[in-house]
Design an enzyme around this catalytic site. Structure first.
Site, mmCIF file in Angstrom:
data_model
loop_
_atom_site.group_PDB
_atom_site.id
_atom_site.type_symbol
_atom_site.label_atom_id
_atom_site.label_comp_id
_atom_site.label_asym_id
_atom_site.label_seq_id
_atom_site.Cartn_x
_atom_site.Cartn_y
_atom_site.Cartn_z
ATOM 1 N N ASP A 13 0.807 -1.228 0.000
ATOM 2 C CA ASP A 13 0.000 0.000 0.000
ATOM 3 C C ASP A 13 0.836 1.273 0.000
ATOM 4 O OD1 ASP A 13 -2.219 -1.733 0.140
ATOM 5 O OD2 ASP A 13 -1.874 -1.936 2.271
ATOM 6 N N HIS A 42 -4.101 -2.932 -6.337
ATOM 7 C CA HIS A 42 -3.389 -1.744 -6.814
ATOM 8 C C HIS A 42 -4.408 -0.710 -7.270
ATOM 9 C CE1 HIS A 42 0.720 -3.862 -7.502
ATOM 10 N NE2 HIS A 42 0.354 -3.789 -6.243
HETATM 11 P P1 IMP Z 1 -1.781 -12.903 3.078
HETATM 12 O O1 IMP Z 1 -0.841 -12.372 2.049
HETATM 13 O O2 IMP Z 1 -3.221 -12.736 2.659
HETATM 14 O O3 IMP Z 1 -1.429 -14.297 3.520
HETATM 15 O O4 IMP Z 1 -1.622 -11.993 4.389
HETATM 16 C C1 IMP Z 1 -0.426 -11.974 5.146
HETATM 17 C C2 IMP Z 1 -0.123 -10.566 5.636
HETATM 18 O O5 IMP Z 1 0.200 -9.730 4.526
HETATM 19 C C3 IMP Z 1 -1.290 -9.878 6.345
HETATM 20 O O6 IMP Z 1 -0.772 -9.025 7.349
HETATM 21 C C4 IMP Z 1 -1.926 -9.038 5.235
HETATM 22 O O7 IMP Z 1 -2.628 -7.936 5.760
HETATM 23 C C5 IMP Z 1 -0.685 -8.614 4.487
HETATM 24 N N1 IMP Z 1 -0.949 -8.319 3.064
HETATM 25 C C6 IMP Z 1 -1.113 -9.201 2.070
HETATM 26 N N2 IMP Z 1 -1.282 -8.566 0.893
HETATM 27 C C7 IMP Z 1 -1.222 -7.248 1.152
HETATM 28 C C8 IMP Z 1 -1.294 -6.079 0.333
HETATM 29 O O8 IMP Z 1 -1.438 -6.102 -0.876
HETATM 30 N N3 IMP Z 1 -1.171 -4.883 0.982
HETATM 31 C C9 IMP Z 1 -0.965 -4.817 2.312
HETATM 32 N N4 IMP Z 1 -0.880 -5.874 3.102
HETATM 33 C C10 IMP Z 1 -1.004 -7.090 2.535
HETATM 34 MG MG MG Z 2 -2.751 -2.337 -1.889
#
Ligand code: IMP
Ligand code: MG
Length: 334
Positions: A13, A42
């Site tokens: 982000d 995105h």
């Molecule tokens: P997962 O990728 O869904 O397994 O989540 C694992 C960690 O990564 C969590 O803390 C999510 O909030 C974070 N996370 C996964 N994808 C994103 C993203 O695109 N932006 C921000 N945080 C993410």
């Molecule tokens: Mg994002």
């Protein structure tokens, strides 16, 4: 910029979608490969419309750009088809035959597995889908009837484009601090998110990359569990105008001030050659909509110089508002 990798410096982000959409308009890339998976959204603001893209590359606003999803990515078929329709890119998007597939069962496992509870995953199922790939039992794109019209050899396409001197973007997702290897383990995602991994997922060797553009945000945010140095209370974040909600899941984002130590480490391990700083107008409201460096107040210029001094990376793009074109582009001057 023949081949540029775009990578996030913090916990995702950072505004990669915004920076990539600016490059799409300004540099008119010939080809873009998106990596990672559906967990990352995105955000692209263009001509008054807002898109939060989970699958389609953020360069779609450049109409000549070939859009690809790499072999290392995980494809959510329904989301992919929905976004292809929404962005009207049917005739110029391709998926690598060997990209793997996220299924509904992965999302259920993600939401119900006890060991993932405190991590606060996005719930899309990316971790379980990657586990399945590691077990060598995952479905691949080539096994899915609805994906047949899109199948291609992404590594071949991207390497041929580089050979031909075309402009190529490798679109990283999430942020460096969520890297399975280098991040705040176990509060990380299921893959490495660094520039090297982005190249690997796309099928591009390290000698073929000209630039690694690292994206910093002027302050830091994180969703889900895990440490966040200097974390503010929600009240303080609201007061400063830093409070955000996740583009993908709608969850509250936690926030903290810019952290130079993390920025340095991230620039080092990503091998950054250029940097972007987004949302400078949130830190310094007088910057809003600025399109030249000279328009920035002294305080904001000092902040940018300090980032350059500490990381050793030139800040070439500065975001000053949500629209794709709200950017100060210093590349010509450097
Ligand atoms: P997962 O990728 O869904 O397994 O989540 C694992 C960690 O990564 C969590 O803390 C999510 O909030 C974070 N996370 C996964 N994808 C994103 C993203 O695109 N932006 C921000 N945080 C993410
Ligand atoms: Mg994002």
């Amino acid at each position: 910029m023949p081949c540029t990798v775009i990578t996030g410096a913090f916990w995702g982000d950072e505004g990669k979608g915004k920076i990539i959409s600016y490059l799409a308009l300004k540099d008119q890339p010939d080809l873009c490969v998106r990596t990672g998976s559906v967990n990352a959204a995105h955000t692209v603001w263009y001509k008054g419309n807002r898109y939060a893209l989970h699958m389609v590359p953020a360069t779609f606003i450049c109409e000549k750009c070939r859009l690809l999803i790499g072999a290392g990515a995980n494809v959510h078929v329904a989301k992919f088809l929905e976004e292809v329709e929404l962005t009207n890119v049917k005739n110029r998007i391709g998926v690598d035959r060997q990209a793997s597939i996220i299924e509904e069962k992965h999302s259920i496992q993600d939401k119900t597995s006890a060991h993932l509870k405190g991590i606060g995953t996005t719930g899309w199922g990316v971790g379980p889908a990657i586990e399945e790939r590691v077990r060598r039992t995952a479905k691949l794109a080539k096994d899915i009837p609805e994906l047949q019209p899109y199948l291609t050899d992404v590594a071949k396409e991207v390497n041929e484009a580089i050979d031909a001197g075309k402009t190529v973007i490798l679109e990283g997702t999430q942020g460096f601090m969520l890297s399975l290897f280098h991040g705040t383990y176990p509060y990380v995602t299921g893959r490495d998110t660094s520039a090297s991994a982005i190249c690997s997922e796309a099928g591009v060797g390290p000698t073929r990359v000209d630039n690694v553009l690292i994206v910093f945000k002027a302050f830091i945010t994180r969703v889900g569990g895990g440490p966040l140095p200097g974390e503010l209370t929600k009240e303080e974040a609201l007061k400063r105008g830093w409070f955000e909600k996740a583009a993908g899941t709608g969850r509250d984002r936690r926030s903290a001030p810019f952290n130079f130590e993390i920025a340095k480490k991230s620039a080092m391990i990503n091998g950054a050659t250029q940097a972007a700083v987004t949302k400078l107008d949130i830190l310094y409201p007088q910057c809003k909509g600025a399109r030249t460096y000279e328009q920035l107040p002294e305080e904001a210029k000092r902040f940018i110089s300090e980032i350059e001094r500490q990381t050793g990376v030139p800040v070439v793009l500065i975001g000053t508002g949500p629209d794709a074109l709200d950017v100060i582009d210093r590349r010509k001057q450097q």
